[in-house]
Motif scaffolding. Structure first.
Motif, PDB file in Angstrom:
ATOM      1  N   ALA A 256     -32.539  -3.127 -35.125  1.00  0.00           N
ATOM      2  CA  ALA A 256     -31.847  -4.393 -35.394  1.00  0.00           C
ATOM      3  C   ALA A 256     -31.234  -4.931 -34.109  1.00  0.00           C
ATOM      4  CB  ALA A 256     -30.755  -4.166 -36.436  1.00  0.00           C
ATOM      5  N   ASP A 257     -31.129  -6.242 -34.028  1.00  0.00           N
ATOM      6  CA  ASP A 257     -30.549  -6.849 -32.827  1.00  0.00           C
ATOM      7  C   ASP A 257     -29.027  -6.804 -32.843  1.00  0.00           C
ATOM      8  OD1 ASP A 257     -33.028  -8.019 -31.527  1.00  0.00           O
ATOM      9  OD2 ASP A 257     -33.169  -8.778 -33.581  1.00  0.00           O
ATOM     10  N   ILE A 258     -28.463  -6.980 -34.033  1.00  0.00           N
ATOM     11  CA  ILE A 258     -26.997  -7.001 -34.150  1.00  0.00           C
ATOM     12  C   ILE A 258     -26.605  -6.172 -35.372  1.00  0.00           C
ATOM     13  CG2 ILE A 258     -24.946  -8.439 -34.467  1.00  0.00           C
ATOM     14  CD1 ILE A 258     -26.495 -10.798 -33.263  1.00  0.00           C
ATOM     15  N   ILE A 259     -25.627  -5.305 -35.219  1.00  0.00           N
ATOM     16  CA  ILE A 259     -25.111  -4.554 -36.367  1.00  0.00           C
ATOM     17  C   ILE A 259     -23.602  -4.779 -36.444  1.00  0.00           C
ATOM     18  CG2 ILE A 259     -24.804  -2.274 -37.439  1.00  0.00           C
ATOM     19  CD1 ILE A 259     -27.370  -1.364 -36.074  1.00  0.00           C
ATOM     20  N   LEU A 260     -23.157  -5.221 -37.600  1.00  0.00           N
ATOM     21  CA  LEU A 260     -21.715  -5.350 -37.815  1.00  0.00           C
ATOM     22  C   LEU A 260     -21.234  -4.004 -38.337  1.00  0.00           C
ATOM     23  CD1 LEU A 260     -22.475  -8.324 -37.439  1.00  0.00           C
ATOM     24  CD2 LEU A 260     -20.728  -8.904 -39.122  1.00  0.00           C
ATOM     25  N   GLU A 261     -20.663  -3.212 -37.425  1.00  0.00           N
ATOM     26  CA  GLU A 261     -20.331  -1.817 -37.708  1.00  0.00           C
ATOM     27  C   GLU A 261     -18.946  -1.750 -38.365  1.00  0.00           C
ATOM     28  OE1 GLU A 261     -21.292   1.645 -38.388  1.00  0.00           O
ATOM     29  OE2 GLU A 261     -19.335   1.561 -37.466  1.00  0.00           O
ATOM     30  N   THR A 262     -18.944  -1.871 -39.673  1.00  0.00           N
ATOM     31  CA  THR A 262     -17.668  -1.849 -40.404  1.00  0.00           C
ATOM     32  C   THR A 262     -17.400  -0.486 -41.025  1.00  0.00           C
ATOM     33  OG1 THR A 262     -18.917  -2.854 -42.223  1.00  0.00           O
ATOM     34  CG2 THR A 262     -17.477  -4.303 -40.970  1.00  0.00           C
ATOM     35  N   GLY A 263     -18.383   0.419 -40.939  1.00  0.00           N
ATOM     36  CA  GLY A 263     -18.259   1.702 -41.642  1.00  0.00           C
ATOM     37  C   GLY A 263     -17.533   2.791 -40.870  1.00  0.00           C
ATOM     38  N   GLY A 264     -17.614   2.792 -39.542  1.00  0.00           N
ATOM     39  CA  GLY A 264     -16.905   3.807 -38.757  1.00  0.00           C
ATOM     40  C   GLY A 264     -17.623   5.142 -38.692  1.00  0.00           C
ATOM     41  N   SER A 265     -16.860   6.216 -38.895  1.00  0.00           N
ATOM     42  CA  SER A 265     -17.397   7.554 -38.577  1.00  0.00           C
ATOM     43  C   SER A 265     -18.648   7.906 -39.369  1.00  0.00           C
ATOM     44  CB  SER A 265     -16.328   8.622 -38.786  1.00  0.00           C
ATOM     45  OG  SER A 265     -15.986   8.708 -40.150  1.00  0.00           O
TER      46      SER A 265
END
Ligand SMILES: NC(=O)c1ccc[n+]([C@@H]2O[C@H](COP(=O)([O-])OP(=O)(O)OC[C@H]3O[C@@H](n4cnc5c(N)ncnc54)[C@H](OP(=O)(O)O)[C@@H]3O)[C@@H](O)[C@H]2O)c1
Length: 369
Positions: A256-265
């Motif tokens: 993927a080009d962009i990942i909105l990383e809201t999940g964390g560990s």
């Protein structure tokens, strides 16, 4: 200054950051706006994951923000109406203007600075879960007219964060190129279906991206697909290795080009395994946990990041000018924030608990008055 008769009390919710069940109601005199300040009658407040952490005493990762000893008014995102102007404020605003609060009140442009952290609403400053609040005239933006009060209240943290996670590293106005579809040909991954992820999905779709949404719920995935046009959906409970699925979907582009990383560990390492070379992982949140559990021989983050030439960018919301830029984009694409449930003001505590339960899709709002 305009005349405002203080006949009523300011109704507030209070927390000592000691648990959802200890949230209390209180009153205070309605404040008077000072130099370059305005008084806002608050009409709707949207909730963020942060508000659940603050009220539960878990918002401890910013070391400079110590716990308040006196009650704090929680929450940061409000839609309201200006009902009084302090001296000097009338060059910016007029009575009756419909406005949105900004999260870190002194963050007006560019990179956030250490001192801006002390201007955050709902910690360390009193927030917006109250009926009236005074703001500096620079601590507000004009609300998009086409949105209802409840919809507009969803923008300050969730949507601005998603906006910055996608376009924060682009110069101003990039989004306007290519007929407003600057993400044509790009793939964006949204983790979960909370406030930030759903706003990110809406923005990414409007900007022409191919979108992949993960969720623990098939029903939420159905909504993401049918109501918001998500191109691909993955249940991260039944497909634990969702990063492999992202790689499959992106095929020859290899990530993927962009990942909105809201999940964390629980998700960052998966994101690092399905990001394209030169991709952007916007590190936003930690809904799956804040700490690595020390799982065996996991590769060092530094190496994971550099081996695919990934940019890891910590995000702390965004500045006012980018907020205004985003509002223009919203209006142009007529994006309507998704409101899952609206609670009454007297149900403020219940609303915060509901958000933390994670059963919502999109945003949870408190209708203040
Ligand atoms: N840095 C910033 O400026 C900034 C701004 C806003 C938010 N945040 C952070 O970003 C995170 C999301 O905030 P929010 O307000 O959007 O929260 P929210 O509305 O409460 O959404 C939470 C959602 O996270 C999803 N989730 C839980 N565990 C997950 C997992 N293991 N993998 C993927 N998704 C998972 C769930 O989605 P499903 O129910 O679909 O599974 C849940 O509904 C929070 O950690 C928050 O503190 C940071």
């Amino acid at each position: 200054m305009s005349q405002f008769t203080q006949t009523k009390e300011n109704q507030q919710w209070h927390t000592l950051e000691d648990g959802f069940d200890n949230l209390t109601r209180g009153t205070a005199p309605i404040p008077t706006p000072g130099q370059d300040e305005v008084l806002v009658k608050i009409k709707a407040v949207s909730l963020n994951y942060r508000d659940t952490e603050v009220t539960n005493g878990e918002y401890n990762h910013h070391k400079t923000l110590s716990k308040r000893t006196e009650p704090l008014v929680p929450c940061s995102d409000a839609l309201g109406i200006i009902i009084a102007l302090g001296p000097g404020a009338d060059s910016t605003w007029k009575l009756g203007d419909r406005v949105l609060s900004t999260f870190n009140q002194s963050h007006l442009s560019g990179q956030i600075k250490a001192q801006d952290m002390s201007s955050g609403l709902g910690k360390p400053l009193d927030g917006v879960l109250q009926t009236y609040r005074v703001f500096p005239s620079t601590g507000l933006v004009k609300a998009p007219e086409y949105l209802s009060d409840e919809e507009a209240s969803c923008l300050p943290i969730a949507a601005v964060t998603a906006w910055m996670a996608i376009f924060g590293m682009e110069p101003f106005g990039t989004w306007a190129k290519d007929d407003g579809k600057p993400l044509k040909g790009k793939t964006v991954v949204l983790e979960g279906t909370g406030g930030v992820a759903v706003a990110g999905l809406q923005i990414a779709k409007a900007a022409g991206a191919t979108t992949i949404v993960t969720s623990s719920s098939d029903e939420k995935l159905r909504r993401a697909k049918e109501e918001l046009g998500a191109d691909y959906v993955i249940n991260y409970k039944t497909t634990g290795n969702w990063e492999e699925k992202v790689m499959e979907i992106t095929g020859e582009k290899d990530g993927a080009d962009i990942i909105l990383e809201t999940g964390g560990s629980g998700t960052l390492y998966k994101a690092l395994d399905c990001i394209a070379f030169g991709g952007l992982i916007s590190c936003i949140g930690y809904t799956s946990g804040k700490e690595d559990k020390g799982e065996g021989n996991r590769m060092n983050l530094n190496l994971l990041a550099l081996r695919r030439n990934v940019t890891l960018k910590g995000i702390i919301n965004g500045p006012r000018d980018r907020f205004e830029e985003m509002c223009e984009f919203y209006e142009r694409h007529q994006i309507r924030p998704v409101v899952d449930k609206v609670f009454g003001f007297e149900q403020g505590g219940e609303a915060i608990k509901y958000l933390r339960s994670g059963s919502h899709f999109g945003k949870v709002v408190v209708k203040v008055q």
